[in-house]
Design a protein around this motif. Sequence first.
Motif, short mmCIF file in Angstrom:
data_model
loop_
_atom_site.label_atom_id
_atom_site.label_comp_id
_atom_site.label_asym_id
_atom_site.label_seq_id
_atom_site.Cartn_x
_atom_site.Cartn_y
_atom_site.Cartn_z
N PRO A 83 0.83 -1.21 0.00
CA PRO A 83 0.00 0.00 0.00
C PRO A 83 0.86 1.26 0.00
O PRO A 83 2.05 1.22 0.32
CB PRO A 83 -0.80 -0.12 1.30
N PRO A 84 0.29 2.42 -0.35
CA PRO A 84 1.03 3.69 -0.32
C PRO A 84 1.53 4.00 1.08
O PRO A 84 0.93 3.60 2.08
CB PRO A 84 0.00 4.72 -0.79
N SER A 85 2.62 4.76 1.11
CA SER A 85 3.21 5.11 2.40
C SER A 85 2.74 6.47 2.90
O SER A 85 3.09 6.88 4.00
CB SER A 85 4.74 5.13 2.28
N TYR A 86 1.96 7.23 2.08
CA TYR A 86 1.54 8.57 2.46
C TYR A 86 0.02 8.70 2.42
O TYR A 86 -0.66 8.00 1.66
CB TYR A 86 2.15 9.62 1.51
N THR A 87 -0.48 9.63 3.20
CA THR A 87 -1.90 9.92 3.18
C THR A 87 -2.22 10.79 1.97
O THR A 87 -1.32 11.32 1.31
CB THR A 87 -2.32 10.66 4.46
N ALA A 88 -3.51 10.96 1.70
CA ALA A 88 -3.92 11.80 0.57
C ALA A 88 -3.45 13.23 0.75
O ALA A 88 -3.02 13.89 -0.20
CB ALA A 88 -5.44 11.75 0.42
N GLU A 89 -3.52 13.73 1.98
CA GLU A 89 -3.07 15.10 2.26
C GLU A 89 -1.57 15.23 2.01
O GLU A 89 -1.10 16.22 1.43
CB GLU A 89 -3.39 15.46 3.70
N GLU A 90 -0.82 14.22 2.43
CA GLU A 90 0.62 14.25 2.21
C GLU A 90 0.94 14.17 0.72
O GLU A 90 1.85 14.85 0.24
CB GLU A 90 1.28 13.09 2.96
N ARG A 91 0.20 13.34 0.00
CA ARG A 91 0.44 13.23 -1.44
C ARG A 91 0.15 14.55 -2.14
O ARG A 91 0.88 14.96 -3.04
CB ARG A 91 -0.43 12.11 -2.04
N ALA A 92 -0.92 15.23 -1.72
CA ALA A 92 -1.25 16.52 -2.33
C ALA A 92 -0.16 17.54 -2.04
O ALA A 92 0.23 18.32 -2.91
CB ALA A 92 -2.60 17.01 -1.80
N ARG A 93 0.33 17.53 -0.81
CA ARG A 93 1.39 18.47 -0.45
C ARG A 93 2.66 18.18 -1.25
O ARG A 93 3.31 19.09 -1.76
CB ARG A 93 1.68 18.38 1.04
N MET A 94 3.01 16.91 -1.37
CA MET A 94 4.20 16.55 -2.12
C MET A 94 4.06 16.90 -3.59
O MET A 94 5.01 17.35 -4.24
CB MET A 94 4.48 15.05 -1.95
#
Length: 234
Positions: A83-94
């Motif tokens: 599974p992904p290592s980041y949350t949706a919020e973290e992905r958006a920030r990145m």
Amino acid sequence: MSNVPLAEYTSSRSRSRALGLSLLLGVTCVASAQTQGQSPTQSIYTCVDGNGRRITSDRPIKECLDREQRELGSSGTVRRVIPPSYTAEERARMAAERKAEQMEIARINEERRRERALLIRYPNKDVHDRERADALSQVDDVMGAVRKREETLAEQRKQIDAEMEFYQGDREKAPPWLRRKLEDNEEQVFVQKRFLDEQTKEKERINARFDEELGKLRQLWATGSTSGSATLSR
């Protein structure tokens, strides 16, 4: 059959069988030991990154830490889904940070491209000074033509004023053709004055541009070249 005693013949065959069995067991043991000493089949990791590229590697893929990865066996079957290592919020920030970085790199590369173009166009100050002088000279030529036109209009105005004296300078008393002549002269004077003001501002813009270029060129001439293109950090 040769005249070999039966007991001796039987004993010889038994020894041959025993020797063959021993050799077979030895080969089997060696093969088993080699098989046990081999490393297990290596996994294959695959994913599709944020740009739509499919990436395959022999280890977890860092470009896909923010999204799902699949671990495959040698036959291509899925062993597990990582599974992904980041949350949706973290992905958006990145993603926002990545976009900002790309925009900054594009800006830097464009600036360096312009610097290289400046160096090619102006290898030294003499060339830059000559082009400044040429640009200003062209504007001066235009302004000279405008001033000549103003002089012509001034002479026309004297003639019109002389004709207007017959009517005591009263436009209402002057005939229509004379009023039109006067109005046309005034309009032309206004147009020429406005155009002259625009050319004066154009000279200011030219000098400002060349001054800005000269400031950059002094630095570029000092270093002799520009650095290479910027790239994304990894």
